[in-house]
Design an enzyme around this catalytic site. Structure first.
Site, mmCIF file in Angstrom:
data_model
loop_
_atom_site.group_PDB
_atom_site.id
_atom_site.type_symbol
_atom_site.label_atom_id
_atom_site.label_comp_id
_atom_site.label_asym_id
_atom_site.label_seq_id
_atom_site.Cartn_x
_atom_site.Cartn_y
_atom_site.Cartn_z
ATOM 1 C CE1 TYR A 166 12.313 49.239 4.320
ATOM 2 C CE2 TYR A 166 10.714 48.426 5.928
ATOM 3 C CZ TYR A 166 11.499 48.029 4.745
ATOM 4 O OH TYR A 166 11.598 47.085 4.355
ATOM 5 N NE ARG A 221 16.888 47.489 10.815
ATOM 6 C CZ ARG A 221 15.874 46.396 10.762
ATOM 7 N NH1 ARG A 221 16.493 45.279 10.757
ATOM 8 N NH2 ARG A 221 14.910 46.394 11.117
ATOM 9 N NE ARG A 252 12.375 62.149 -11.600
ATOM 10 C CZ ARG A 252 13.420 61.778 -12.560
ATOM 11 N NH1 ARG A 252 14.041 62.744 -13.194
ATOM 12 N NH2 ARG A 252 13.782 60.585 -12.396
ATOM 13 C CE LYS A 296 13.171 47.379 8.191
ATOM 14 N NZ LYS A 296 12.908 46.341 7.399
ATOM 15 C CD GLU A 337 17.778 39.803 3.538
ATOM 16 O OE1 GLU A 337 17.557 39.882 4.595
ATOM 17 O OE2 GLU A 337 18.265 40.658 2.920
ATOM 18 C CG LEU A 345 17.622 44.522 6.976
ATOM 19 C CD1 LEU A 345 18.107 45.870 6.635
ATOM 20 C CD2 LEU A 345 16.048 44.628 7.245
HETATM 21 N N1 PDD Z 1 10.986 43.312 6.952
HETATM 22 N N2 PDD Z 1 15.297 40.806 5.466
HETATM 23 C C1 PDD Z 1 14.487 41.745 5.089
HETATM 24 C C2 PDD Z 1 14.792 41.911 3.596
HETATM 25 C C3 PDD Z 1 13.334 42.399 5.487
HETATM 26 O O1 PDD Z 1 12.791 43.304 4.825
HETATM 27 C C4 PDD Z 1 13.274 42.052 6.851
HETATM 28 C C5 PDD Z 1 12.108 42.826 7.770
HETATM 29 C C6 PDD Z 1 14.121 41.240 7.705
HETATM 30 C C7 PDD Z 1 13.889 40.858 9.104
HETATM 31 O O2 PDD Z 1 14.347 42.236 9.796
HETATM 32 P P1 PDD Z 1 13.478 42.277 11.340
HETATM 33 O O3 PDD Z 1 13.966 41.130 12.279
HETATM 34 O O4 PDD Z 1 14.270 43.835 11.877
HETATM 35 O O5 PDD Z 1 12.090 42.596 11.134
HETATM 36 C C8 PDD Z 1 14.975 40.616 7.009
HETATM 37 C C9 PDD Z 1 9.839 44.107 7.429
HETATM 38 C C10 PDD Z 1 9.278 43.335 8.360
HETATM 39 C C11 PDD Z 1 9.238 44.775 6.413
HETATM 40 O O6 PDD Z 1 9.933 45.105 5.390
HETATM 41 O O7 PDD Z 1 8.111 45.047 6.604
#
Ligand code: PDD
Length: 288
Positions: free
Chosen positions: A33, A52, A100, A147, A180, A205
């Protein structure tokens, strides 16, 4: 205006936007996503998010459901149909619907779903006074650079944060290093003014906001070190903050109930907040 979502080529009322029970995203979390903010109907850093998305798809050998040019048209149309000036765009691609069975199905088309939601702007108080984070064990798999919609470990950590009235959970690896946050990237500023954050490898990520903020920091002459830091280092740091598409740059003033530095918004964080707000304004004309 009605909320409209996009499901495999159709624009539907949100309440009727459904996918099949055998979508592999639903059964195996076999999908990826993106979450992109838009201001004045303009995507913030769209090309970085799309790059990405393409990397995530390639890593899992999922075909692109449509060309990137077609995706762009659908996104514009969806924002238009929802009549929203500012908000969030959620895009999900799964390997598609199939009986499945764990191996990749042979003739399944990838599924594309998009929704639009209200903006998740940080509160003025969070921006100026900072937020609290807790720490939690990092229980995720070893390809966090993808992601993926497989977010169970993130959900559990974020739930723990909510339960403790904290904005975020910082994830601690078995060796004591912080990778993170559960939904954001994590940073500290040392007492000598060095900005430290985990390198964008498979342990985290690589956030789009992170990319932009590090570029702005370097340009402003801030010394940036992309290396892991431990909880102990964070506890003795001068400043800490998080970044993400919905948090932008948010100061962290408490880790597990212990104050970070003075326990107040610090100079480096404030500078980066201002530079990032200018970045948003230059691209979209939106002013916080
Ligand atoms: N989340 N690390 C993780 C685990 C994340 O889920 C996210 C973003 C980030 C930051 O990525 P970015 O700067 O590209 O938003 C880092 C999004 C916002 C979400 O899951 O909705």
């Amino acid at each position: 205006m009605a909320r409209i979502s996009y499901v495999n080529g159709r624009y539907l009322h949100h309440a009727e936007a459904m996918v099949h029970v055998e979508d592999r995203g639903y059964q195996f979390a076999d999908g990826i996503y993106e979450y992109v903010a838009f201001y004045n109907r303009t995507l913030l850093d769209g090309p970085l998010h799309w790059r990405r998305l393409e990397l995530s798809l390639a890593a899992l050998a999922i075909e692109k459901p449509v060309s990137m040019a077609a995706l762009d048209i659908v996104v514009r149309e969806l924002i238009e149909r929802n009549g929203r000036e500012h908000g969030g765009l959620y895009v999900q691609v799964t390997r598609g619907v199939a009986r499945r069975d764990h191996p990749f199905p042979k003739q399944t088309k990838p599924a594309l779903v998009m929704t639009i939601c209200a903006p998740k702007f940080p509160k003025p108080q969070e921006i100026s006074q900072g937020v609290k984070v807790i720490t939690a064990a990092d229980q995720r798999w070893t390809r966090r650079d993808i992601k993926s919609v497989s977010l169970l470990a993130n959900v559990l950590a974020k739930q723990e944060a909510s339960r403790n009235q904290a904005r975020e959970a910082w994830l601690v690896e078995a060796d004591g290093r912080i990778s993170e946050g559960s939904v954001s990237n994590a940073y500290i500023v040392s007492k000598s003014g060095e900005l430290i954050t985990h390198p964008a490898d498979t342990h985290i990520l690589g956030g789009v906001t992170r990319d932009v903020v590090l570029r702005l920091a370097r340009k402003a002459g801030i010394k940036v070190s992309e290396r892991p830091f431990t909880l102990k280092e964070a506890q003795s740091a001068a400043e800490a903050f998080i970044t993400s598409t919905s948090a932008n740059v948010l100061p962290v003033v408490k880790i597990d109930d212990a104050p970070v530095g003075t326990g107040r918004l610090g100079d480096v964080t404030r500078t980066l907040q201002t530079l990032y707000a200018t970045h948003i304004f230059k691209q979209t004309g939106f002013q916080f």
